[in-house]
Design a protein around this motif. Sequence first.
Motif, PDB file in Angstrom:
ATOM      1  N   ASP A 164       0.821  -1.212   0.000  1.00 44.54           N
ATOM      2  CA  ASP A 164       0.000   0.000   0.000  1.00 44.54           C
ATOM      3  C   ASP A 164       0.860   1.270   0.000  1.00 44.54           C
ATOM      4  O   ASP A 164       0.589   2.226  -0.722  1.00 44.54           O
ATOM      5  CB  ASP A 164      -1.020   0.000   1.152  1.00 44.54           C
ATOM      6  N   MET A 207       2.709   1.572  -3.405  1.00 43.69           N
ATOM      7  CA  MET A 207       1.745   2.066  -4.390  1.00 43.69           C
ATOM      8  C   MET A 207       1.599   3.585  -4.282  1.00 43.69           C
ATOM      9  O   MET A 207       1.652   4.300  -5.290  1.00 43.69           O
ATOM     10  CB  MET A 207       0.362   1.471  -4.114  1.00 43.69           C
ATOM     11  N   MET A 230      -5.972  -9.862  -1.753  1.00 48.51           N
ATOM     12  CA  MET A 230      -7.261  -9.198  -1.969  1.00 48.51           C
ATOM     13  C   MET A 230      -7.050  -7.796  -2.519  1.00 48.51           C
ATOM     14  O   MET A 230      -7.734  -7.358  -3.446  1.00 48.51           O
ATOM     15  CB  MET A 230      -8.032  -9.094  -0.654  1.00 48.51           C
ATOM     16  N   MET A 231      -6.087  -7.086  -1.911  1.00 50.49           N
ATOM     17  CA  MET A 231      -5.789  -5.719  -2.335  1.00 50.49           C
ATOM     18  C   MET A 231      -5.412  -5.691  -3.815  1.00 50.49           C
ATOM     19  O   MET A 231      -5.839  -4.818  -4.571  1.00 50.49           O
ATOM     20  CB  MET A 231      -4.641  -5.179  -1.479  1.00 50.49           C
ATOM     21  N   LYS A 288      -6.323  -7.824  -6.118  1.00 50.75           N
ATOM     22  CA  LYS A 288      -7.522  -8.075  -6.923  1.00 50.75           C
ATOM     23  C   LYS A 288      -8.380  -6.819  -7.021  1.00 50.75           C
ATOM     24  O   LYS A 288      -8.920  -6.490  -8.081  1.00 50.75           O
ATOM     25  CB  LYS A 288      -8.323  -9.230  -6.314  1.00 50.75           C
ATOM     26  N   ILE A 289      -8.506  -6.129  -5.892  1.00 52.60           N
ATOM     27  CA  ILE A 289      -9.285  -4.886  -5.877  1.00 52.60           C
ATOM     28  C   ILE A 289      -8.674  -3.868  -6.835  1.00 52.60           C
ATOM     29  O   ILE A 289      -9.372  -3.217  -7.622  1.00 52.60           O
ATOM     30  CB  ILE A 289      -9.345  -4.302  -4.436  1.00 52.60           C
ATOM     31  N   MET A 290      -7.334  -3.738  -6.793  1.00 53.13           N
ATOM     32  CA  MET A 290      -6.659  -2.803  -7.685  1.00 53.13           C
ATOM     33  C   MET A 290      -6.923  -3.150  -9.150  1.00 53.13           C
ATOM     34  O   MET A 290      -7.146  -2.276  -9.977  1.00 53.13           O
ATOM     35  CB  MET A 290      -5.155  -2.808  -7.420  1.00 53.13           C
ATOM     36  N   LYS A 306      -9.498  -4.803 -10.379  1.00 54.07           N
ATOM     37  CA  LYS A 306     -10.895  -4.476 -10.678  1.00 54.07           C
ATOM     38  C   LYS A 306     -11.101  -2.980 -10.863  1.00 54.07           C
ATOM     39  O   LYS A 306     -11.979  -2.554 -11.607  1.00 54.07           O
ATOM     40  CB  LYS A 306     -11.798  -4.968  -9.528  1.00 54.07           C
ATOM     41  N   SER A 307     -10.307  -2.172 -10.124  1.00 56.09           N
ATOM     42  CA  SER A 307     -10.419  -0.717 -10.233  1.00 56.09           C
ATOM     43  C   SER A 307      -9.591  -0.179 -11.400  1.00 56.09           C
ATOM     44  O   SER A 307      -9.384   1.029 -11.522  1.00 56.09           O
ATOM     45  CB  SER A 307      -9.958  -0.056  -8.932  1.00 56.09           C
ATOM     46  N   MET A 327      -6.438  -0.290 -11.836  1.00 56.67           N
ATOM     47  CA  MET A 327      -5.169   0.307 -11.417  1.00 56.67           C
ATOM     48  C   MET A 327      -4.048  -0.599 -11.910  1.00 56.67           C
ATOM     49  O   MET A 327      -4.161  -1.823 -11.863  1.00 56.67           O
ATOM     50  CB  MET A 327      -5.090   0.343  -9.887  1.00 56.67           C
ATOM     51  N   PHE A 365      -1.787   9.327   5.219  1.00 59.64           N
ATOM     52  CA  PHE A 365      -1.953   7.992   4.661  1.00 59.64           C
ATOM     53  C   PHE A 365      -2.424   7.022   5.750  1.00 59.64           C
ATOM     54  O   PHE A 365      -3.174   6.099   5.500  1.00 59.64           O
ATOM     55  CB  PHE A 365      -0.611   7.513   4.103  1.00 59.64           C
ATOM     56  N   PHE A 375      -5.797   6.602   1.257  1.00 60.70           N
ATOM     57  CA  PHE A 375      -5.793   5.236   1.784  1.00 60.70           C
ATOM     58  C   PHE A 375      -6.395   5.128   3.192  1.00 60.70           C
ATOM     59  O   PHE A 375      -7.496   5.590   3.406  1.00 60.70           O
ATOM     60  CB  PHE A 375      -4.372   4.674   1.716  1.00 60.70           C
ATOM     61  N   TRP A 376      -5.681   4.509   4.150  1.00 64.32           N
ATOM     62  CA  TRP A 376      -6.279   4.286   5.471  1.00 64.32           C
ATOM     63  C   TRP A 376      -6.694   5.596   6.112  1.00 64.32           C
ATOM     64  O   TRP A 376      -7.608   5.627   6.938  1.00 64.32           O
ATOM     65  CB  TRP A 376      -5.314   3.532   6.387  1.00 64.32           C
ATOM     66  N   MET A 398     -15.157  -7.856  -1.611  1.00 62.68           N
ATOM     67  CA  MET A 398     -13.819  -7.644  -1.066  1.00 62.68           C
ATOM     68  C   MET A 398     -13.683  -6.257  -0.462  1.00 62.68           C
ATOM     69  O   MET A 398     -13.130  -6.076   0.606  1.00 62.68           O
ATOM     70  CB  MET A 398     -12.764  -7.867  -2.156  1.00 62.68           C
ATOM     71  N   LYS A 399     -14.223  -5.267  -1.156  1.00 59.05           N
ATOM     72  CA  LYS A 399     -14.204  -3.901  -0.633  1.00 59.05           C
ATOM     73  C   LYS A 399     -15.035  -3.817   0.644  1.00 59.05           C
ATOM     74  O   LYS A 399     -14.679  -3.152   1.601  1.00 59.05           O
ATOM     75  CB  LYS A 399     -14.723  -2.910  -1.677  1.00 59.05           C
ATOM     76  N   PHE A 438     -12.944  -5.263   3.472  1.00 61.16           N
ATOM     77  CA  PHE A 438     -11.946  -4.294   3.923  1.00 61.16           C
ATOM     78  C   PHE A 438     -12.594  -3.229   4.789  1.00 61.16           C
ATOM     79  O   PHE A 438     -12.062  -2.826   5.811  1.00 61.16           O
ATOM     80  CB  PHE A 438     -11.264  -3.619   2.716  1.00 61.16           C
ATOM     81  N   GLY A 485     -11.825   5.226  -4.874  1.00 65.72           N
ATOM     82  CA  GLY A 485     -12.207   4.185  -5.812  1.00 65.72           C
ATOM     83  C   GLY A 485     -11.742   2.809  -5.358  1.00 65.72           C
ATOM     84  O   GLY A 485     -12.516   1.848  -5.340  1.00 65.72           O
ATOM     85  N   VAL A 486     -10.476   2.719  -4.962  1.00 67.38           N
ATOM     86  CA  VAL A 486      -9.906   1.428  -4.554  1.00 67.38           C
ATOM     87  C   VAL A 486     -10.614   0.873  -3.310  1.00 67.38           C
ATOM     88  O   VAL A 486     -10.913  -0.316  -3.226  1.00 67.38           O
ATOM     89  CB  VAL A 486      -8.388   1.561  -4.310  1.00 67.38           C
TER      90      VAL A 486
END
Lengths: 159, 159, 159
Positions: free
Chosen positions: B16, B19, B89-90, B92-94, B96-97, B99, C11, C41-42, C60-61, C64, C124-125
Motif C-alpha cells: 500500500d 503504491m 485481496m488488495m 484483486k481490488i486494484m 478491478k479498479s 489500477m 496515509f 488510503f487508510w 472484497m471492498k 476491507f 475508488g480502490v
Amino acid sequence: MEKKAGTLIVFSGDLDKIMASFIIATGAAASGMKVNMFFTFWGLKLLQQEGAKTKGVGWMKKMFSFMVKPGPDKRPISKLNMMGMGASMMKKIMKKSNMPDLKSMLTMAHDLGVKMTACSTSMGVLGIKKDTLIPEVTNVAGVTSFLADANESSFTLFI
Amino acid sequence: MEKKAGTLIVFSGDLDKIMASFIIATGAAASGMKVNMFFTFWGLKLLQQEGAKTKGVGWMKKMFSFMVKPGPDKRPISKLNMMGMGASMMKKIMKKSNMPDLKSMLTMAHDLGVKMTACSTSMGVLGIKKDTLIPEVTNVAGVTSFLADANESSFTLFI
Amino acid sequence: MEKKAGTLIVFSGDLDKIMASFIIATGAAASGMKVNMFFTFWGLKLLQQEGAKTKGVGWMKKMFSFMVKPGPDKRPISKLNMMGMGASMMKKIMKKSNMPDLKSMLTMAHDLGVKMTACSTSMGVLGIKKDTLIPEVTNVAGVTSFLADANESSFTLFI
C-alpha cells in the motif's frame, strides 16, 4: 550563501526507522547542513534514560511506559520484531556490517551539533518527565518550535 | 524557469505504501517534474529480482531475506496482511479498479525518467548484492546522494 | 510577503499518527500558514461518517471496510492496539491531559481554514462514496491537486 537546513520529526520508536533518521541527520550535519530532530510520541522513548521510572503519573501512563521500554537498547524493529529477537538479530547484523549502534549515533549527532528537541505535548500525554531525558536532548518544546525549523528547511521528513 | 523536483525515500516494503509512492512519483514525473526515488531498507525488497539468492552472506541476513521476500509480487500490506491474504485481496481490488500493478508502475516510472536509487548502506546491512537488483535501478548510492537531491526539491517525503 | 504553506499527506488511519498530523496542521494554521491535508488510503477512514455503508461495491471492498471501521472514534493506535484496548486507553489519557479528541481536532482544523482533500483514487480502490464523507471535507481530488499544493509549500509530510 545561507546554510541549508533539514528537519526530521522522529515519531517512530522503531530501531530501523530511528537508524534511518540518524543516518540522514548525521550525514546532513557532516555535510555542513543545520539539522533539527524533533522527537515526538514513540520517538521520545529513545530519549528517555534506560530504566526511567514514571513517578506521579496515572496507572495507564505507567502501563504504556511498561509496554514500550525506554532507551536506545530497547527499541523494537517495525517488522519481524518477534518479541525482540528480530531487533537483537538486526543489532548483530549492524555490528557485523561495522555500523555504529544507536547510542553511538546519538553521541555522533550531538557532537555534530544536531539540535534534538523533545516534544513537550507528547511528554505530557505519555507521562515522560524532563529529568528522565538523556543529556543529548537540547530542547523541550512544542509544535511552534518545529514549525519555525521546518519553514527554514530545504527538506522536512516525518519518520 | 527551473524544473521543479520531488524526492521520495521509500523505506517501507509494504504494497500500500509503495503504491502511494509510485502514484506520487509517476504523477509528478508526468507533470514535468524531476523525480528521485531513494529506496532504503525494506523498500529495497521491491528492487530485488524475484527469487534472488543471498549468496556469501551470514545466516542472519539469509534469515531476514527469507522472511521478507523480494520482488514486487511479494509485497505485504501494512494492515490486515493476514499471511498474504490481505495483500492478495488488495491486488484483486486494484485490478478491478483498473489500477496498474506494482510491476507496471515500476516500468512506467522508469519510462517517465524517474531516478531510482538503491541505498548502498542498507544493501550492506540486508546482504543485498548489486547483481540481484532489477534493471530499472539507475543508481546505487548513499545518503549524500539523497541529500543532494532533497536540497534541490520542492518536496521530500519519507514513506 | 507571501503566506507560508504546509502540506500533509495523511496515509495512516492510526489514532496516534492522525493526532500528530492534526497537531501540526492546526498549529500551522493558527500561526497564519495555509495548510493542506490530503487524506489517502487508510487516512480516508477518518473522513467517513460513522456507520457508513458500502453499497454497490464488491464483497472484497465490503470486507476491507468491515475490518477497518470508519470515523474518528474507531481509529486504532499504531502500536499496542490490542483489539482497541490500547486505543481506548490512549483516548482516556488524552482526555486526562486536557487534549481535544479527534472529532474536536477535525472541527478546529475546519474552523481554522485547513483545506481537507479526500484522495479520489483511493476512494475508488477502497469503495468509499462521496456521500459517505463528513462535511469537513472541502475537496475530492487526485495526485495532481496534491502536487500543486506541495510545490507551493515550505514543508510537506507523509504521515
